[in-house]
Design a protein around this motif. Structure first.
Motif, PDB file in Angstrom:
ATOM      1  N   ALA A  80      45.323  35.753  28.787  1.00  0.00           N
ATOM      2  CA  ALA A  80      45.811  37.010  29.364  1.00  0.00           C
ATOM      3  C   ALA A  80      44.630  37.791  29.937  1.00  0.00           C
ATOM      4  CB  ALA A  80      46.513  37.840  28.297  1.00  0.00           C
ATOM      5  N   GLU A  81      44.962  38.683  30.864  1.00  0.00           N
ATOM      6  CA  GLU A  81      43.927  39.610  31.359  1.00  0.00           C
ATOM      7  C   GLU A  81      44.313  41.002  30.898  1.00  0.00           C
ATOM      8  OE1 GLU A  81      43.332  39.770  35.606  1.00  0.00           O
ATOM      9  OE2 GLU A  81      41.728  41.251  35.419  1.00  0.00           O
ATOM     10  N   ALA A  82      43.331  41.702  30.339  1.00  0.00           N
ATOM     11  CA  ALA A  82      43.580  43.089  29.898  1.00  0.00           C
ATOM     12  C   ALA A  82      43.270  44.019  31.052  1.00  0.00           C
ATOM     13  CB  ALA A  82      42.699  43.430  28.701  1.00  0.00           C
TER      14      ALA A  82
ATOM     15  N   VAL B 273      38.475  40.598  29.942  1.00  0.00           N
ATOM     16  CA  VAL B 273      38.241  42.028  30.208  1.00  0.00           C
ATOM     17  C   VAL B 273      37.391  42.124  31.465  1.00  0.00           C
ATOM     18  CG1 VAL B 273      37.213  44.169  29.346  1.00  0.00           C
ATOM     19  CG2 VAL B 273      38.411  42.640  27.762  1.00  0.00           C
ATOM     20  N   ASN B 274      37.705  43.135  32.330  1.00  0.00           N
ATOM     21  CA  ASN B 274      36.954  43.308  33.581  1.00  0.00           C
ATOM     22  C   ASN B 274      35.667  44.108  33.362  1.00  0.00           C
ATOM     23  OD1 ASN B 274      38.825  42.281  35.884  1.00  0.00           O
ATOM     24  ND2 ASN B 274      40.170  43.445  34.505  1.00  0.00           N
ATOM     25  N   LEU B 275      34.607  43.700  34.075  1.00  0.00           N
ATOM     26  CA  LEU B 275      33.340  44.445  34.013  1.00  0.00           C
ATOM     27  C   LEU B 275      33.053  45.045  35.377  1.00  0.00           C
ATOM     28  CD1 LEU B 275      30.835  42.114  32.084  1.00  0.00           C
ATOM     29  CD2 LEU B 275      32.311  43.926  31.165  1.00  0.00           C
TER      30      LEU B 275
ATOM     31  N   LEU C 188      34.893  37.521  30.083  1.00  0.00           N
ATOM     32  CA  LEU C 188      34.543  38.730  30.834  1.00  0.00           C
ATOM     33  C   LEU C 188      34.547  38.395  32.306  1.00  0.00           C
ATOM     34  CD1 LEU C 188      31.744  40.157  28.509  1.00  0.00           C
ATOM     35  CD2 LEU C 188      34.100  40.971  28.771  1.00  0.00           C
ATOM     36  N   GLU C 189      35.255  39.262  33.123  1.00  0.00           N
ATOM     37  CA  GLU C 189      35.358  39.008  34.555  1.00  0.00           C
ATOM     38  C   GLU C 189      34.381  39.898  35.298  1.00  0.00           C
ATOM     39  OE1 GLU C 189      39.388  39.354  35.907  1.00  0.00           O
ATOM     40  OE2 GLU C 189      40.158  37.890  34.460  1.00  0.00           O
ATOM     41  N   VAL C 190      33.560  39.269  36.101  1.00  0.00           N
ATOM     42  CA  VAL C 190      32.647  40.055  36.936  1.00  0.00           C
ATOM     43  C   VAL C 190      32.959  39.764  38.395  1.00  0.00           C
ATOM     44  CG1 VAL C 190      30.759  40.143  35.252  1.00  0.00           C
ATOM     45  CG2 VAL C 190      30.903  38.228  36.820  1.00  0.00           C
TER      46      VAL C 190
ATOM     47  N   ILE D  93      34.188  34.668  37.527  1.00  0.00           N
ATOM     48  CA  ILE D  93      33.880  35.419  38.742  1.00  0.00           C
ATOM     49  C   ILE D  93      35.224  35.808  39.341  1.00  0.00           C
ATOM     50  CG2 ILE D  93      33.595  33.337  40.210  1.00  0.00           C
ATOM     51  CD1 ILE D  93      31.199  36.199  40.503  1.00  0.00           C
ATOM     52  N   ASP D  94      35.392  37.110  39.526  1.00  0.00           N
ATOM     53  CA  ASP D  94      36.685  37.681  39.917  1.00  0.00           C
ATOM     54  C   ASP D  94      36.768  37.825  41.438  1.00  0.00           C
ATOM     55  OD1 ASP D  94      39.173  38.777  39.589  1.00  0.00           O
ATOM     56  OD2 ASP D  94      38.489  40.592  38.542  1.00  0.00           O
ATOM     57  N   ASP D  95      37.991  37.929  41.953  1.00  0.00           N
ATOM     58  CA  ASP D  95      38.224  38.222  43.374  1.00  0.00           C
ATOM     59  C   ASP D  95      37.454  37.286  44.298  1.00  0.00           C
ATOM     60  OD1 ASP D  95      39.683  40.304  42.372  1.00  0.00           O
ATOM     61  OD2 ASP D  95      38.175  41.844  42.787  1.00  0.00           O
TER      62      ASP D  95
ATOM     63  N   LEU E  35      36.458  30.665  37.788  1.00  0.00           N
ATOM     64  CA  LEU E  35      36.503  31.294  39.095  1.00  0.00           C
ATOM     65  C   LEU E  35      37.929  31.744  39.358  1.00  0.00           C
ATOM     66  CD1 LEU E  35      34.828  29.948  42.301  1.00  0.00           C
ATOM     67  CD2 LEU E  35      37.267  30.447  42.336  1.00  0.00           C
ATOM     68  N   LYS E  36      38.084  33.019  39.774  1.00  0.00           N
ATOM     69  CA  LYS E  36      39.429  33.518  40.053  1.00  0.00           C
ATOM     70  C   LYS E  36      39.568  33.680  41.549  1.00  0.00           C
ATOM     71  CE  LYS E  36      41.601  36.296  37.181  1.00  0.00           C
ATOM     72  NZ  LYS E  36      41.959  37.502  36.393  1.00  0.00           N
ATOM     73  N   ILE E  37      40.478  32.888  42.141  1.00  0.00           N
ATOM     74  CA  ILE E  37      40.724  33.001  43.577  1.00  0.00           C
ATOM     75  C   ILE E  37      41.480  34.303  43.815  1.00  0.00           C
ATOM     76  CG2 ILE E  37      41.798  31.916  45.588  1.00  0.00           C
ATOM     77  CD1 ILE E  37      41.623  29.261  44.125  1.00  0.00           C
TER      78      ILE E  37
HETATM   79 CA    CA Z   1      40.265  40.975  36.969  1.00  0.00          CA
END
Ligand code: CA
Ligand code: C2E
Ligand code: CA
Length: 781
Positions: free
Chosen positions: A545-547, A603-605, A634-636, A664-666, A685-687
């Motif tokens: 899950a993503e918070a 969790v997003n950073l 952790l998403e950066v 790595i986000d976005d 890696l998040k597309i």
């Molecule tokens: Ca995110």
């Protein structure tokens, strides 16, 4: 004026008082001794006078007796007297009296009762055989009477001559003695004056009383009262006969007269001297205090802030030196005040006018209702990173050079201010919005071309907000706010230049409130973690899950991250928000451990979160809750790690060391390529959803997604596709070998309870057999 008076008074007191005391004492002393001396002198003079008079009278007496005796034995006279013929006798007597200076002559025959006389009143008393002398009253006048017997050879009678006692005698005595002379005679019991010298004033009555008292003694006495005293000496006119006395007298006032005139001279000299001293001290005091008071006035002018007035310097004495040092002090104060004023309105680093200087200029423009003018608000980007990687002193040099650049390349009549650490403002007079935008763009290009630092040029990036008067605000405050809003817009939309868009003011105010309230919100639990599931595409089950943060604001209501994440990043509160989220997620993970032992939550950073202290915080929090690091991702974003690659690498490696995954986000929205990211320790890696949402309708996106997945896999990264909104996309992604899918198709981000219910109810999806080899990885976060 008080100073002047009191100083004058003091000076006068100091000079005049001792002088006056000295003078008075001198005069009193002199007066005392002089009076005694003068009186003693006068007494001595009178005593000597009395002696002289006594001698004179004695010899005159014997002269008179001898003269009368010689006459009485004169043959021719005896012949006439013997005749008894009265007319012849009277004529002879008259002749002789004239000759010897007597006033009356008389003869009385021995046997006759009536004398024959030149004046009927003279009646000689015959009791002696020799010449006698006495004083007698005759017809109201006094006479000295000499009587001698006439013998032929027996006594035939007596011859008498009377000498009048009058002013001739007293004047004679006066000229002999130099003092006033009077002759007093007793009548019954009183003395009365019979003659007085012409020189004197009227004889004081007291003198006559004294005559009675002394009755012929020759002691000098002082008579009369204190104010009108007279010194008297008396001598009997005829020795042994106290009834007629010669009185020598002198009034003390008269004796003192020469002394008094000397005393007057002394007094007037004294007063003259006092007056002179008073005048001189008054003159001294008034020039002195005049100069002091002009110094005082000058000092007061300085106190009022007037530093221009020259200090009064006259002549070359101590006061002049005081005035000169006063003058030096005045200019020193003026200099220092100018410095202080300069410092208050200028930035110490760049020496450009500061915020206050800017406000002064804007207020002036506003007050003058100047024709259209524009304001650029410039914020330099990435300065924190420059400072932490190049050092503060290099950052300062860059700031100075940037200031220099802005000053030289802004229009000549532009006003450049340094309004905050990394912020500048430029006022452009007579400039409308389009022209101002041109200036802003040109400046941004100049900055982008680089600012010299050592041998190289450092490209500077800025966000410039542009506002123009009067459209974006007529007063300083409004225009300034408009420019700041425009700059914030430039920042959020990541554009170098942005103009103010009307209506943004409300948004700005709301943003300010959000910034303000964030810390309180964290403390009071208004921020919540919502969870959005990630589906493992290899099994079709819940993989993680993503918070995502949500804020239930007491007045603004439900706030999505778009509304407060940016504000939190700007205010620096993001660090607290992120740590709050990490702590919340770890707490929830601890609770879910039993039911979902393999659940990973991400969790997003933000950029500011990537600090050296983060790994420690994460490790401690995990340990405290007994949650393994592998449960956390952790998403950066690219931008948050690209700014300072070295730091990012260190922080992310440390996180990985505790078992935490890094995603790595976005991915796909930034400029950097996978080759860049290679240098970083990443797991996932998040597309970006921009490529996923329209996967069904856009073949181009399909291509990008597929190649990205393959590339990521070749770098041993798990791939998450977010923004999955339909079943087609899920199946396509599964077909491409994508590891996880996240999106509204499965669930929106929901509160923790709802997420638990959703997980409970979720039926694993049946997906096509995956192409290619078996994935080597386990669940996603
Ligand atoms: Ca995110
Ligand atoms: P993100 O990390 O890319 O988060 C995903 C965003 O996409 C979330 O928006 C989510 O609600 C939305 N989303 C998920 N599935 C779909 C879908 O199928 N269709 C569409 N249209 N959207 C979908 P959200 O929650 O508004 O978050 C926005 C951004 O805020 C996040 O982007 C993240 O960058 C940031 N953010 C959220 N929470 C935090 C946080 O706790 N810390 C930090 N630093 N940033 C956060
Ligand atoms: Ca994202």
């Amino acid at each position: 004026m008080t100073l002047r008076l009191s100083f004058l008074q003091k000076l006068l007191l100091l000079t005049l008082a001792p002088l006056a005391i000295a003078q008075t004492t001198t005069i009193l002393l002199v007066a005392g001794t002089a009076e005694r001396e003068v009186l003693a002198d006068a007494k001595r003079g009178l005593g000597v006078g009395a002696e002289v008079v006594g001698e004179f009278l004695g010899s005159r007496q014997s002269d008179l007796s001898r003269t009368v005796e010689v006459l009485s034995s004169d043959f021719a006279l005896r012949e006439v007297l013997a005749t008894g013929d009265a007319p012849s006798i009277r004529s002879a007597l008259d002749n002789h009296a004239q000759r010897i200076g007597a006033d009356i002559g008389a003869f009385i025959a021995l046997d006759e009762a009536t004398p024959i006389s030149t004046d009927g009143s003279l009646a000689p008393t015959i009791d002696e055989d020799t010449a006698t002398i006495s004083v007698q009253q005759l017809g109201g006048a006094s006479f000295q009477v000499v009587t001698a017997p006439v013998r032929a050879p027996t006594t035939i009678g007596h011859l008498t001559f009377a000498f009048r006692i009058d002013q001739r005698l007293t004047d004679r005595l006066q000229s002999l003695t130099g003092v006033s002379v009077a002759i007093a005679q007793r009548v019954s019991d009183e003395y009365r004056s019979v003659a007085a010298s012409t020189d004197g004033e009227r004889m004081p009555d007291a003198v006559l009383l004294e005559a009675k008292a002394s009755a012929g003694g020759d002691m000098v006495q002082a008579v009369g009262d204190d104010r009108d005293r007279t010194l008297v000496a008396s001598v009997a006119l005829v020795a042994g006969q106290g009834d007629t006395q010669v009185l020598l007298y002198q009034q003390t006032a008269q004796a003192m007269a020469p002394y008094h005139s000397a005393e007057r001279t002394l007094l007037s000299l004294g007063f003259g001297l006092l007056g002179l001293v008073a005048l001189v001290s008054a003159w001294l005091a008034s020039t002195f205090s005049g100069r002091l008071s002009s110094l005082t006035k000058a000092a007061e002018r300085v106190a009022r802030g007037d530093y221009q007035a020259p200090m009064p310097v006259r002549s070359d004495d101590e006061l002049a030196r005081l005035a000169t040092s006063f003058g030096r002090m005045q200019s020193a104060i003026a200099d220092r005040e100018a410095q202080i004023r300069h410092r208050a309105t200028h930035d110490p680093l760049t020496d450009l006018p500061n915020q206050q200087g800017l406000l002064d200029v804007l207020n002036k423009y506003g007050a003058a209702a100047a024709p259209s003018y524009a304001l650029l608000s410039v914020a330099l980007a990435r300065m924190e990173n420059i400072a932490s990687s190049l050092g503060r002193s290099n950052a300062d040099i860059l700031l100075r050079r940037t200031a220099e650049l802005l000053r030289t390349h802004a229009p000549a009549d532009g006003f450049v201010a340094h309004t905050g650490t990394n912020e500048f403002a430029i006022v452009l007079p007579k400039t409308d919005l389009p022209a101002a935008l041109e200036v802003a763009t040109a400046l941004d290009e100049r900055l982008g071309a680089g600012v010299p630092l050592d041998a190289t040029r450092m490209p500077m990036h800025a966000h410039i907000g542009v506002a123009a008067s009067p459209v974006h605000g007529e007063d300083a405050d409004t225009l300034l706010r408009s420019a700041l809003v425009a700059r914030a817009d430039a920042l959020t939309s990541n554009k170098p230049v942005s103009e103010y868009r009307c209506g943004r003011q409300d948004h700005f105010a709301r943003r300010l409130q959000v910034m303000n309230d964030l810390r309180r919100a964290l403390a009071e639990g208004e921020i919540q973690a919502y969870y959005q599931p990630k589906i493992d595409l290899s099994t079709g089950t819940l993989g993680g899950a993503e918070a995502l943060a949500r804020w239930i604001h007491p007045t603004l209501g439900f706030l999505a991250p778009d509304e407060f994440i940016g504000a939190a990043e700007e205010s620096g509160a993001i660090i607290h928000l992120t740590r709050y989220m990490i702590a919340t997620v770890i707490t929830d993970l601890a609770a879910w451990r039993e039911q979902h032992p393999n659940l990973r939550v991400a969790v997003n950073l933000s950029t500011q979160d990537v600090t050296a202290s983060l790994p420690d915080f994460v490790a401690t929090t995990l340990a405290a809750q007994g949650v393994p690091g592998s449960a956390l991702t952790l998403e950066v974003t690219e931008s948050s790690v690209m700014e300072d690659l070295t730091l990012a690498r260190e922080v992310l490696s440390a996180l990985q060391a505790t078992g935490v995954h890094v995603a790595i986000d976005d991915f796909g929205t930034g400029h950097s390529s996978l080759a860049h990211l290679k240098a970083l320790p990443l797991d996932q890696l998040k597309i970006d959803q921009a490529f996923v949402r329209e996967l069904a309708s856009n073949p181009e996106d399909e291509f990008i997604v597929r190649t990205t997945i393959d590339l990521a896999h070749s770098m041993k990264l798990h791939v998450v596709a977010e923004g999955v909104e339909d079943e087609y996309s899920v199946r396509t992604l599964a077909g491409f070998g994508c590891d996880y899918a996240q999106g509204y198709f499965f669930s929106k981000p929901v509160p923790r309870d709802e997420f638990e219910r959703w997980a409970q109810a979720f039926e694993p999806m049946h997906l096509e057999e995956r192409r290619g080899e078996q994935r080597p990885f386990s669940s996603a976060g």
